[in-house]
Design a protein around this motif. Structure first.
Motif, PDB file in Angstrom:
ATOM      1  N   CYS A 216       3.158  19.224  -0.344  1.00 18.65           N
ATOM      2  CA  CYS A 216       4.024  18.831   0.767  1.00 18.65           C
ATOM      3  C   CYS A 216       4.485  20.064   1.524  1.00 18.65           C
ATOM      4  O   CYS A 216       5.110  20.959   0.959  1.00 18.65           O
ATOM      5  CB  CYS A 216       5.238  18.065   0.235  1.00 18.65           C
ATOM      6  SG  CYS A 216       6.545  17.845   1.458  1.00 18.65           S
ATOM      7  N   CYS A 229       8.942  14.595   6.069  1.00 11.96           N
ATOM      8  CA  CYS A 229       9.434  14.452   4.706  1.00 11.96           C
ATOM      9  C   CYS A 229      10.909  14.838   4.676  1.00 11.96           C
ATOM     10  O   CYS A 229      11.442  15.377   5.643  1.00 11.96           O
ATOM     11  CB  CYS A 229       8.632  15.332   3.740  1.00 11.96           C
ATOM     12  SG  CYS A 229       8.896  14.831   2.029  1.00 11.96           S
ATOM     13  N   GLY A 231      12.078  16.993   2.699  1.00 12.82           N
ATOM     14  CA  GLY A 231      12.179  18.404   2.327  1.00 12.82           C
ATOM     15  C   GLY A 231      10.801  19.026   2.366  1.00 12.82           C
ATOM     16  O   GLY A 231       9.861  18.426   2.883  1.00 12.82           O
ATOM     17  N   HIS A 233       8.331  20.122  -0.357  1.00 12.22           N
ATOM     18  CA  HIS A 233       8.281  19.973  -1.807  1.00 12.22           C
ATOM     19  C   HIS A 233       7.183  20.770  -2.480  1.00 12.22           C
ATOM     20  O   HIS A 233       7.107  20.819  -3.709  1.00 12.22           O
ATOM     21  CB  HIS A 233       8.148  18.490  -2.164  1.00 12.22           C
ATOM     22  CG  HIS A 233       9.341  17.677  -1.718  1.00 12.22           C
ATOM     23  ND1 HIS A 233       9.254  16.664  -0.786  1.00 12.22           N
ATOM     24  CD2 HIS A 233      10.654  17.778  -2.042  1.00 12.22           C
ATOM     25  CE1 HIS A 233      10.461  16.145  -0.587  1.00 12.22           C
ATOM     26  NE2 HIS A 233      11.324  16.810  -1.321  1.00 12.22           N
ATOM     27  N   CYS A 246       8.827  12.033  -2.086  1.00 12.42           N
ATOM     28  CA  CYS A 246       8.104  12.807  -1.071  1.00 12.42           C
ATOM     29  C   CYS A 246       7.284  11.895  -0.149  1.00 12.42           C
ATOM     30  O   CYS A 246       6.364  11.205  -0.585  1.00 12.42           O
ATOM     31  CB  CYS A 246       7.185  13.816  -1.765  1.00 12.42           C
ATOM     32  SG  CYS A 246       6.209  14.779  -0.594  1.00 12.42           S
ATOM     33  N   ASN A 247       7.631  11.919   1.133  1.00 12.38           N
ATOM     34  CA  ASN A 247       6.910  11.094   2.118  1.00 12.38           C
ATOM     35  C   ASN A 247       5.487  11.593   2.344  1.00 12.38           C
ATOM     36  O   ASN A 247       4.582  10.807   2.610  1.00 12.38           O
ATOM     37  CB  ASN A 247       7.663  11.089   3.446  1.00 12.38           C
ATOM     38  CG  ASN A 247       8.931  10.259   3.379  1.00 12.38           C
ATOM     39  OD1 ASN A 247       9.115   9.465   2.452  1.00 12.38           O
ATOM     40  ND2 ASN A 247       9.811  10.452   4.343  1.00 12.38           N
ATOM     41  N   CYS A 248       5.288  12.922   2.245  1.00 18.26           N
ATOM     42  CA  CYS A 248       3.940  13.464   2.455  1.00 18.26           C
ATOM     43  C   CYS A 248       3.005  12.976   1.354  1.00 18.26           C
ATOM     44  O   CYS A 248       1.891  12.520   1.637  1.00 18.26           O
ATOM     45  CB  CYS A 248       3.975  14.994   2.460  1.00 18.26           C
ATOM     46  SG  CYS A 248       4.831  15.646   3.912  1.00 18.26           S
TER      47      CYS A 248
END
Ligand code: ZN
Length: 435
Positions: A216, A229, A231, A233, A246-248
């Motif tokens: 990420c 995201c 952050g 990560h 984590c969105n990624c």
């Protein structure tokens, strides 16, 4: 002589037929009389379309509703009355799918001997009025929903929807969706709690998932659209990606799986589509299949885009993870056991459960949930106007066998806001049911 014998045989046959018919009628009356008597046109037991007799108690015998000769009474404790409005119902009949409607046949108190004598029957619900009140106080006037169910039996111990009104006095102020039981009838953007669905699909379709890492850098670029995201990560295992929410990582997993696989999984898990609820259905959760490789597909895998779920469906999913992949459907009567459905295999459930426990240990802080052996997932769902729904869903790995979902509408962050409500109710439950 021959003729007489023939006549008596015919008479005997006729008499037997009449006896048989009478017997069948009596048997049906005994078996189904309650349902016939509960038929809403039976003016004897209904006043203005609402049952005029019968008693509903919580699982410990605390009266939640009682009616006799058209006189109505509710729980003595005000918070219990507010908290139980949607699960129990009220004399005005404004709310759908309530215990009053579900158990009307038993509440009529029909007996084959006395018929309906006006005093009515008693039904002990699975609800615990102490948890009902606790959830109501924890919501503290904020709109939202709390569902807690026993994952070994399906018994629903807590079902609270806010806003509500005091059934003793009726509705006095107008609040949006006051008549809706948000637990089963409300649809909400799930945000990151939906990653449990995407993770389940990934565990079933990506063979090397558990040994892979996901990187990420803070955002995913997809055809000029950016998926942000929360952050940066770096490199993470899938467990860490879930704990980081984590969105990624989960956006990439969604792109790899494709929308159809996630949709099929969401439907099988009961998160998309509706669930049976005592002869009716819950509100129908939604997952739209977005175009291959698109940003909407990534968003849909992380609980945004057009995703919608009910709180009950999420509690039920957590109950399935807790139950080794099989769930007992929710029931509202104490001592009942819900029908068993398998949502995923035991190995997948074990993996999802371990990830949910890792969330608490690695990211949420065990100290925020003292004494609870918790597996959970947070959600902070973006509504597009800058506000967010706060979600916290999960189950207890030891102690009382409870699965839960907490939603605070436009209630801020998942962990602090919804996690706080969940902790309050679970601490009560842990105290009452630890043995
Ligand atoms: Zn990330």
């Amino acid at each position: 002589m021959k003729r007489i014998r023939r006549r008596s045989a015919v008479t005997l046959a006729l008499a037997l037929l009449v006896l048989f018919g009478l017997g069948a009628l009596l048997a049906r009356l005994a078996l189904r009389g309650g349902r016939w008597a509960a038929y809403s046109a039976n003016a004897h037991v209904y006043h203005n379309g609402v049952l005029a007799c019968g008693t509903l108690t919580d699982r410990n015998g605390v009266v939640l509703f009682s009616a006799r000769d058209g006189e109505y009474a509710y729980a003595e404790e005000e918070a219990v009355r507010f908290a139980s409005l949607h699960a129990v119902g009220d004399q005005r009949g404004n709310i759908g799918s309530t215990a009053l409607g579900i158990f009307s046949g038993d509440l009529v108190g029909y007996s084959p001997v006395n018929g309906t004598d006006g005093t009515g029957g008693e039904v002990r619900l699975s609800l615990d009025s102490r948890l009902q009140a606790g959830a109501w106080y924890a919501l503290n006037g904020r709109p939202g929903a709390v569902v807690v169910m026993d994952y070994e039996t399906g018994e629903i111990l807590c079902m609270v929807s806010s806003p509500a009104y005091d059934p003793l006095y009726g509705q006095r102020r107008d609040a949006e969706g006051m008549y809706i039981n948000r637990c089963i009838g409300g649809l909400f953007i799930p945000g990151s709690i939906f990653k449990l669905v995407t993770l389940t699909a990934a565990a079933e379709h990506i063979p090397d998932l558990r040994s892979r890492t996901f990187t990420c850098n803070g955002s995913l670029e997809l055809f000029g659209e950016t998926v942000h995201c929360t952050g940066v990560h770096g490199e993470q295992t899938v467990e860490q990606a879930l704990a980081n929410s984590c969105n990624c990582a989960f956006g990439s997993i969604a792109l790899e799986l494709g929308g159809q696989v996630i949709r099929d999984t969401a439907e099988r898990l009961g998160v998309a589509g509706s669930l049976p609820w005592y002869g009716g259905r819950t509100a129908s959760g939604r997952f739209d299949v977005a175009a291959r490789g698109s940003a909407p597909l990534a968003w849909s895998g992380i609980g945004q885009y057009n995703d919608l779920v009910t709180p009950y469906a999420m509690a039920r999913l957590c109950a399935a993870v807790a139950g080794g992949g099989a769930v007992r459907e929710g029931v509202l009567r104490a001592g009942d056991t819900g029908a068993r459905s398998r949502l995923m295999d035991a190995d997948t459930a074990g993996f999802i459960g371990d990830c949910m426990n890792y969330n608490v240990v690695y990211a949420y802080g065990k100290n925020n949930f003292p004494g609870l052996d918790l597996a959970a997932k947070t959600g902070t769902a973006e509504l597009g106007d800058g506000s967010t729904h706060a979600w916290f869903v999960g189950y207890l790995r030891s102690g009382p066998p409870l699965a839960f979902a907490v939603l605070l509408e436009q209630g801020g962050g998942g962990l602090i806001a919804a996690g706080g409500v969940a902790n309050h109710v679970l601490q009560l439950a842990n105290g009452y049911y630890a043995s």
